[in-house]
Design a protein around this motif. Structure first.
Motif, PDB file in Angstrom:
ATOM      1  N   TYR A 172       0.858  -1.190   0.000  1.00 22.87           N
ATOM      2  CA  TYR A 172       0.000   0.000   0.000  1.00 22.87           C
ATOM      3  C   TYR A 172       0.890   1.234   0.000  1.00 22.87           C
ATOM      4  CZ  TYR A 172      -3.507   3.328   1.775  1.00 22.87           C
ATOM      5  OH  TYR A 172      -4.353   4.403   1.944  1.00 22.87           O
ATOM      6  N   HIS A 173       0.576   2.218  -0.854  1.00 26.13           N
ATOM      7  CA  HIS A 173       1.368   3.445  -0.926  1.00 26.13           C
ATOM      8  C   HIS A 173       0.988   4.379   0.223  1.00 26.13           C
ATOM      9  CE1 HIS A 173       3.224   2.445  -4.687  1.00 26.13           C
ATOM     10  NE2 HIS A 173       2.050   2.247  -5.276  1.00 26.13           N
ATOM     11  N   LEU A 174       1.972   4.805   0.973  1.00 27.22           N
ATOM     12  CA  LEU A 174       1.722   5.669   2.124  1.00 27.22           C
ATOM     13  C   LEU A 174       1.891   7.146   1.795  1.00 27.22           C
ATOM     14  CD1 LEU A 174       3.564   3.476   4.780  1.00 27.22           C
ATOM     15  CD2 LEU A 174       1.089   3.894   4.657  1.00 27.22           C
ATOM     16  N   ASP A 175       2.619   7.457   0.704  1.00 26.37           N
ATOM     17  CA  ASP A 175       2.850   8.848   0.332  1.00 26.37           C
ATOM     18  C   ASP A 175       1.710   9.337  -0.562  1.00 26.37           C
ATOM     19  OD1 ASP A 175       4.029  11.295   0.138  1.00 26.37           O
ATOM     20  OD2 ASP A 175       5.463  10.711  -1.417  1.00 26.37           O
ATOM     21  N   GLN A 176       0.506   9.380   0.015  1.00 20.03           N
ATOM     22  CA  GLN A 176      -0.685   9.808  -0.709  1.00 20.03           C
ATOM     23  C   GLN A 176      -1.739  10.247   0.294  1.00 20.03           C
ATOM     24  OE1 GLN A 176      -2.959   6.670  -2.626  1.00 20.03           O
ATOM     25  NE2 GLN A 176      -2.202   5.128  -1.192  1.00 20.03           N
ATOM     26  N   HIS A 177      -2.876  10.676  -0.200  1.00 23.15           N
ATOM     27  CA  HIS A 177      -4.009  10.972   0.682  1.00 23.15           C
ATOM     28  C   HIS A 177      -4.688   9.657   1.065  1.00 23.15           C
ATOM     29  CE1 HIS A 177      -3.622  15.016  -1.158  1.00 23.15           C
ATOM     30  NE2 HIS A 177      -4.094  15.424   0.009  1.00 23.15           N
ATOM     31  N   HIS A 178      -5.219   9.607   2.274  1.00 17.32           N
ATOM     32  CA  HIS A 178      -6.017   8.454   2.702  1.00 17.32           C
ATOM     33  C   HIS A 178      -6.964   8.862   3.814  1.00 17.32           C
ATOM     34  CE1 HIS A 178      -1.586   7.312   3.343  1.00 17.32           C
ATOM     35  NE2 HIS A 178      -1.828   8.311   4.149  1.00 17.32           N
ATOM     36  N   THR A 179      -8.042   8.111   3.915  1.00 17.55           N
ATOM     37  CA  THR A 179      -9.023   8.292   4.984  1.00 17.55           C
ATOM     38  C   THR A 179      -9.142   6.980   5.729  1.00 17.55           C
ATOM     39  OG1 THR A 179     -10.279   9.830   3.587  1.00 17.55           O
ATOM     40  CG2 THR A 179     -11.393   8.933   5.535  1.00 17.55           C
ATOM     41  N   ALA A 180      -8.926   7.026   7.037  1.00 22.88           N
ATOM     42  CA  ALA A 180      -9.022   5.813   7.852  1.00 22.88           C
ATOM     43  C   ALA A 180     -10.445   5.628   8.370  1.00 22.88           C
ATOM     44  CB  ALA A 180      -8.052   5.882   9.024  1.00 22.88           C
ATOM     45  N   ALA A 181     -10.786   4.389   8.634  1.00 25.97           N
ATOM     46  CA  ALA A 181     -12.097   4.074   9.209  1.00 25.97           C
ATOM     47  C   ALA A 181     -11.964   2.846  10.095  1.00 25.97           C
ATOM     48  CB  ALA A 181     -13.131   3.826   8.113  1.00 25.97           C
ATOM     49  N   VAL A 182     -12.847   2.758  11.064  1.00 26.41           N
ATOM     50  CA  VAL A 182     -12.987   1.558  11.880  1.00 26.41           C
ATOM     51  C   VAL A 182     -14.345   0.958  11.532  1.00 26.41           C
ATOM     52  CG1 VAL A 182     -13.097   0.574  14.198  1.00 26.41           C
ATOM     53  CG2 VAL A 182     -11.586   2.527  13.741  1.00 26.41           C
ATOM     54  N   VAL A 183     -14.330  -0.277  11.083  1.00 29.13           N
ATOM     55  CA  VAL A 183     -15.556  -0.984  10.703  1.00 29.13           C
ATOM     56  C   VAL A 183     -15.733  -2.125  11.689  1.00 29.13           C
ATOM     57  CG1 VAL A 183     -16.718  -2.282   8.880  1.00 29.13           C
ATOM     58  CG2 VAL A 183     -15.155  -0.412   8.281  1.00 29.13           C
ATOM     59  N   TRP A 184     -16.879  -2.154  12.368  1.00 30.96           N
ATOM     60  CA  TRP A 184     -17.052  -3.196  13.372  1.00 30.96           C
ATOM     61  C   TRP A 184     -18.501  -3.663  13.449  1.00 30.96           C
ATOM     62  CZ3 TRP A 184     -17.643   1.852  14.585  1.00 30.96           C
ATOM     63  CH2 TRP A 184     -18.563   2.219  15.568  1.00 30.96           C
ATOM     64  N   ASN A 185     -18.651  -4.832  14.037  1.00 27.98           N
ATOM     65  CA  ASN A 185     -19.973  -5.408  14.258  1.00 27.98           C
ATOM     66  C   ASN A 185     -20.091  -5.702  15.751  1.00 27.98           C
ATOM     67  OD1 ASN A 185     -22.336  -6.991  14.358  1.00 27.98           O
ATOM     68  ND2 ASN A 185     -21.981  -7.745  12.287  1.00 27.98           N
ATOM     69  N   PRO A 186     -21.092  -5.152  16.454  1.00 29.88           N
ATOM     70  CA  PRO A 186     -21.234  -5.420  17.883  1.00 29.88           C
ATOM     71  C   PRO A 186     -21.394  -6.896  18.215  1.00 29.88           C
ATOM     72  CG  PRO A 186     -22.617  -3.568  17.219  1.00 29.88           C
ATOM     73  CD  PRO A 186     -22.093  -4.199  15.962  1.00 29.88           C
TER      74      PRO A 186
END
Length: 408
Positions: A196-210
């Motif tokens: 995965y290229h790190l020298d770019q824009h990115h948006t992180a997310a946490v995806v979970w199921n209770p």
């Protein structure tokens, strides 16, 4: 190991105490959860809503396993709890990078249950010999039960660790941990390990199921929906636990929460917390930490929202770090409006957001202007101070309520 059979009288007392414990199980489990999560090495669990729920289910499973065994056959050895829940938590521990020492925290929950059990024993009999035998038999049973259960979970953890190290998950999880901790790993080395290229824009997310027993494929489908709503290629995903994915979406556009909400209609149990758009290694790290903050706030407030962005809750997150002070602020600011009909509160908030313009607010609410004015007049009656004198504080307090699962 030999196990002397208790007297018939003590068997009767144990059965009676076990039935009382079963009736009081909800209260016992709450106290066990608090004791377990207060341990220093359980911070990763205390801060994570999914793992907090897992701890509670495990405490419940262990308590009910031991109690029902002593109702069925009082005072006799209790087999270890090898139900799916303890084995599932072993997988979560390993995937979080935690080791077997974390399980020692469960003894704090056991100690809480043991104190409550002793109180039942002292209520059950005042005969000194009966009490001594009752406590001796109970201690051998409960401590032996937990020892064998923990040993079984340890064994499962070893199996899980062996399985993970055969694939690339362990390397990917380790690399992400190094980046998040600010360790001196080069960008090129990290990119090679992650693909995965790190020298770019990115948006992180946490995806979970209770629900940790749900289909793990739902998490992957939600991650793919995230990428689609941002017009991005396949995201980077890391398995954080049995029911949680950490996700990074590449590209200059953040996912659209409203489009994502619609895209997730077919996976209704999954929830998503989205961090802000970031760039480079620092943005990779910051966006993820903000997504975690968002997830924890949603859990802390018991919010019913399924897709939440950091930008939408940043102010509320800061305000609600201290829950008692936040509740006090809401009550003092809103007075009886805090307990009013949600539609009334929503009307006031939209009115403020539209810069106190009744025509624009009515249009946004799809209601008649006169209807809105009646609602505002009613709100003025419920507020402890006139709205015009306290607009900012009222808006903040209403935002807090807007993100809560229940009233003050």
């Amino acid at each position: 190991m030999s196990w002397p059979e208790p007297s018939e009288r003590v068997r009767e007392l144990i059965s009676r105490c076990a039935q009382a414990a079963l009736n009081a199980a909800p209260e016992w489990i709450t106290d066990m959860d608090n004791a377990t999560l207060s341990a220093v090495n359980m911070r990763a669990f205390a801060d994570d809503p999914e793992l907090r729920a897992t701890v509670s289910r495990l405490n419940r499973a262990n308590l009910l396993h031991w109690v029902t065994a002593n109702i069925r056959d009082p005072g006799m050895p209790v087999s270890p709890n090898l139900d799916p829940e303890p084995l599932r938590i072993a997988r979560d521990l390993v995937r979080r990078g935690l080791n077997e020492s974390t399980l020692d925290a469960y003894r704090m929950g056991q100690n809480t249950a043991w104190r409550k059990w002793m109180a039942l024993a002292f209520e059950a009999t005042s005969d000194h010999e009966e009490l001594c035998e009752l406590l001796d038999v109970s201690a051998r049973s409960v401590f032996g039960f937990l020892d064998t259960t923990i040993a079984a979970v340890w064994a499962q953890m070893r199996l899980e660790r062996e399985e993970l190290t055969r694939g690339n998950h362990a390397e990917r999880r380790e690399t992400v941990a190094l980046i998040l901790d600010g360790a001196p790993i080069t960008r090129q080395r990290a990119e090679a390990r992650l693909g995965y290229h790190l020298d770019q824009h990115h948006t992180a997310a946490v995806v979970w199921n209770p629900d940790p027993t749900a289909d793990p494929g739902d998490l992957e489908r939600a991650a793919e929906a995230l990428a689609r709503t941002a017009g991005a290629s396949r995201p980077l995903t890391v398995i954080a636990s049995a029911a949680t994915l950490w996700v990074w979406i590449p590209g200059p556009h953040a996912p659209d929460p409203s489009r994502l909400q619609a895209a997730m209609e077919t996976i209704p149990a999954v929830r998503v917390a989205i961090g802000p758009l970031g760039q480079g290694l620092d943005g990779f790290r910051r966006s993820h930490l903000d997504a975690l903050t968002t997830q924890r706030m949603v859990a802390r407030l018991h919010s019913a929202q399924r897709v939440v962005s950091f930008e939408a809750v940043q102010m509320v997150s800061l305000l609600t770090q201290d829950a008692d002070h936040a509740d006090e602020f809401v009550r003092n600011t809103l007075g009886d409006l805090a307990f009013a009909d949600p539609d009334l509160r929503a009307s006031v908030l939209v009115f403020i957001q539209e810069r106190c313009n009744a025509a624009r607010a009515a249009a946004r609410l799809y209601t008649h202007r006169n209807t809105l004015l009646r609602r505002l007049a009613r709100a003025q009656e419920l507020l402890p101070r006139p709205l015009d004198d306290n607009v900012v504080s009222v808006a903040v307090a209403l935002e807090v309520l807007n993100w809560r699962g229940a009233g003050v």
